[in-house]
Motif scaffolding. Structure first.
Motif, PDB file in Angstrom:
ATOM      1  N   SER A  28      11.353 -22.005  32.495  1.00  0.00           N
ATOM      2  CA  SER A  28      10.986 -21.457  31.192  1.00  0.00           C
ATOM      3  C   SER A  28       9.939 -22.357  30.541  1.00  0.00           C
ATOM      4  O   SER A  28       9.773 -23.522  30.925  1.00  0.00           O
ATOM      5  N   VAL A  29       9.244 -21.834  29.546  1.00  0.00           N
ATOM      6  CA  VAL A  29       8.228 -22.620  28.847  1.00  0.00           C
ATOM      7  C   VAL A  29       8.859 -23.834  28.173  1.00  0.00           C
ATOM      8  O   VAL A  29       8.328 -24.944  28.226  1.00  0.00           O
TER       9      VAL A  29
ATOM     10  N   THR B 201      -1.426 -24.820  26.609  1.00  0.00           N
ATOM     11  CA  THR B 201      -0.654 -24.996  25.380  1.00  0.00           C
ATOM     12  C   THR B 201       0.631 -25.794  25.601  1.00  0.00           C
ATOM     13  O   THR B 201       0.953 -26.677  24.784  1.00  0.00           O
ATOM     14  N   PRO B 202       1.405 -25.546  26.662  1.00  0.00           N
ATOM     15  CA  PRO B 202       2.616 -26.356  26.858  1.00  0.00           C
ATOM     16  C   PRO B 202       2.317 -27.852  26.942  1.00  0.00           C
ATOM     17  O   PRO B 202       3.048 -28.670  26.368  1.00  0.00           O
ATOM     18  N   MET B 203       1.229 -28.231  27.631  1.00  0.00           N
ATOM     19  CA  MET B 203       0.916 -29.647  27.756  1.00  0.00           C
ATOM     20  C   MET B 203       0.528 -30.248  26.409  1.00  0.00           C
ATOM     21  O   MET B 203       0.997 -31.320  26.031  1.00  0.00           O
TER      22      MET B 203
ATOM     23  N   GLU C  49       4.746 -25.010  14.931  1.00  0.00           N
ATOM     24  CA  GLU C  49       4.973 -23.773  15.666  1.00  0.00           C
ATOM     25  C   GLU C  49       4.130 -23.732  16.943  1.00  0.00           C
ATOM     26  O   GLU C  49       2.942 -24.095  16.932  1.00  0.00           O
ATOM     27  N   TYR C  50       4.766 -23.280  17.999  1.00  0.00           N
ATOM     28  CA  TYR C  50       4.078 -23.162  19.287  1.00  0.00           C
ATOM     29  C   TYR C  50       2.875 -22.241  19.161  1.00  0.00           C
ATOM     30  O   TYR C  50       1.816 -22.499  19.739  1.00  0.00           O
TER      31      TYR C  50
ATOM     32  N   ALA D 175      -2.982 -20.954  19.299  1.00  0.00           N
ATOM     33  CA  ALA D 175      -4.194 -20.446  18.656  1.00  0.00           C
ATOM     34  C   ALA D 175      -5.307 -21.494  18.649  1.00  0.00           C
ATOM     35  O   ALA D 175      -6.488 -21.167  18.857  1.00  0.00           O
ATOM     36  N   THR D 176      -4.946 -22.753  18.442  1.00  0.00           N
ATOM     37  CA  THR D 176      -5.944 -23.822  18.434  1.00  0.00           C
ATOM     38  C   THR D 176      -6.497 -24.052  19.832  1.00  0.00           C
ATOM     39  O   THR D 176      -7.702 -24.255  20.013  1.00  0.00           O
ATOM     40  N   VAL D 177      -5.616 -24.013  20.829  1.00  0.00           N
ATOM     41  CA  VAL D 177      -6.044 -24.175  22.221  1.00  0.00           C
ATOM     42  C   VAL D 177      -6.985 -23.050  22.616  1.00  0.00           C
ATOM     43  O   VAL D 177      -8.030 -23.271  23.243  1.00  0.00           O
ATOM     44  N   TRP D 178      -6.635 -21.841  22.246  1.00  0.00           N
ATOM     45  CA  TRP D 178      -7.479 -20.683  22.551  1.00  0.00           C
ATOM     46  C   TRP D 178      -8.827 -20.803  21.850  1.00  0.00           C
ATOM     47  O   TRP D 178      -9.877 -20.468  22.433  1.00  0.00           O
TER      48      TRP D 178
END
Length: 289
Positions: free
Chosen positions: A200-201, A86-88, A67-68, A73-76
């Motif tokens: 778009s993302v 997060t997209p990268m 899940e995106y 959440a992990t990136v944050w």
């Protein structure tokens, strides 16, 4: 007990630092010298790598249905700009998923501590094939893909030190040491592509996936040199234990600027911080040259 009687557990990264420059090792690991004030650390790159590793560790490299929001959440959590990064990282994980599934291997154990009196390391992952053969996996994130890195991996100190301790890993997690196959060096690259205003993302992630690479370098144990690397490790450890003072450690001035980045202890070898060095040069863009 005197300081010279204290045994040193030398990690792979510490060994690499010592081999690149003994004096740098002394400043960093023995004297705990404060780094120069003008040296900037790329902490963002380190945090990107940690976030990437953490997602893989938590899901044991099974990325179906990732899940995106979980990646966000992990990136944050790692204090990155979650909306921007997060997209990268999601694209990196998506590309890794393709490579991992093509390898036919299953991640069975993650983040394994390997510790002896003289060695301390953490294996990222153990990968098993359908016949029970297993590999030590080392995970790396990189700013770019360097195909020529493969040529020297069989002699890579970190990989060979892990291979030298394969029997401890096998005993610790219940694997058959006779089925140890070697190491896998897995490199996944990042991308500097910027999201377009009208994009778009999901479209941005797809474009990132085209730019990102994920490669699994295969290193059979018969091509590696774990024994000789371990002997080198022991010689270095013996030197460190016998030489607590900095006078016996040699400078390697060729490594004062690695990849155009200064050593964090530059001033201790050159008398001043690198930004204060008065070097004359001829500059094609200087109108007064």
């Amino acid at each position: 007990m005197s300081s010279s009687d204290i045994s040193i557990a030398l990690s792979p990264s510490s060994l690499s630092t010592f081999l690149s420059c003994q004096k740098k090792y002394w400043h960093k690991k023995v004297a705990n010298t404060p780094p120069d004030t003008d040296v900037e650390e790329d902490t963002e790159a380190l945090r990107v790598g940690k976030a990437f590793h953490e997602v893989l560790e938590e899901c044991r490299h099974v990325l179906d249905g990732l899940e995106y929001s979980k990646v966000w959440a992990t990136v944050w959590k790692h204090e990155l700009d979650a909306d921007a990064m997060t997209p990268m990282i999601y694209a990196m994980l998506s590309k890794y998923k393709i490579m991992h599934e093509k390898s036919g291997l299953k991640a069975t154990f993650c983040e394994i501590e390997v510790k002896t009196e003289g060695f301390l390391g953490y294996v990222d992952v153990v990968l098993e094939d359908k016949e029970g053969g297993w590999w030590i996996g080392d995970m790396k994130t990189s700013a770019a893909y360097y195909s020529n890195i493969a040529a020297g991996l069989a002699r890579h100190p970190q990989l060979n030190l892990y291979a030298a301790h394969a029997f401890l890993i096998a005993a610790g997690v219940g694997l058959d040491i006779s089925k140890f196959r070697g190491c896998r060096y897995r490199m996944t690259t990042k991308s500097k592509l910027i999201r377009k205003k009208t994009e778009s993302v999901s479209d941005y992630i797809e474009r990132l996936k085209q730019a990102v690479k994920s490669v699994d370098f295969i290193l059979p144990i018969e091509d590696m040199s774990p024994h000789s690397t371990l002997m080198s490790h022991e010689r270095v450890r013996s030197f460190i234990e016998k030489n607590r003072g900095g006078e016996s450690y040699l400078h390697n001035y060729a490594n004062c600027m690695q990849f155009f980045k200064p050593c964090e202890f530059f001033s201790h070898c050159h008398g001043k911080e690198y930004t204060k060095a008065d070097i004359k040069c001829v500059n094609a863009d200087d109108e007064n040259a």
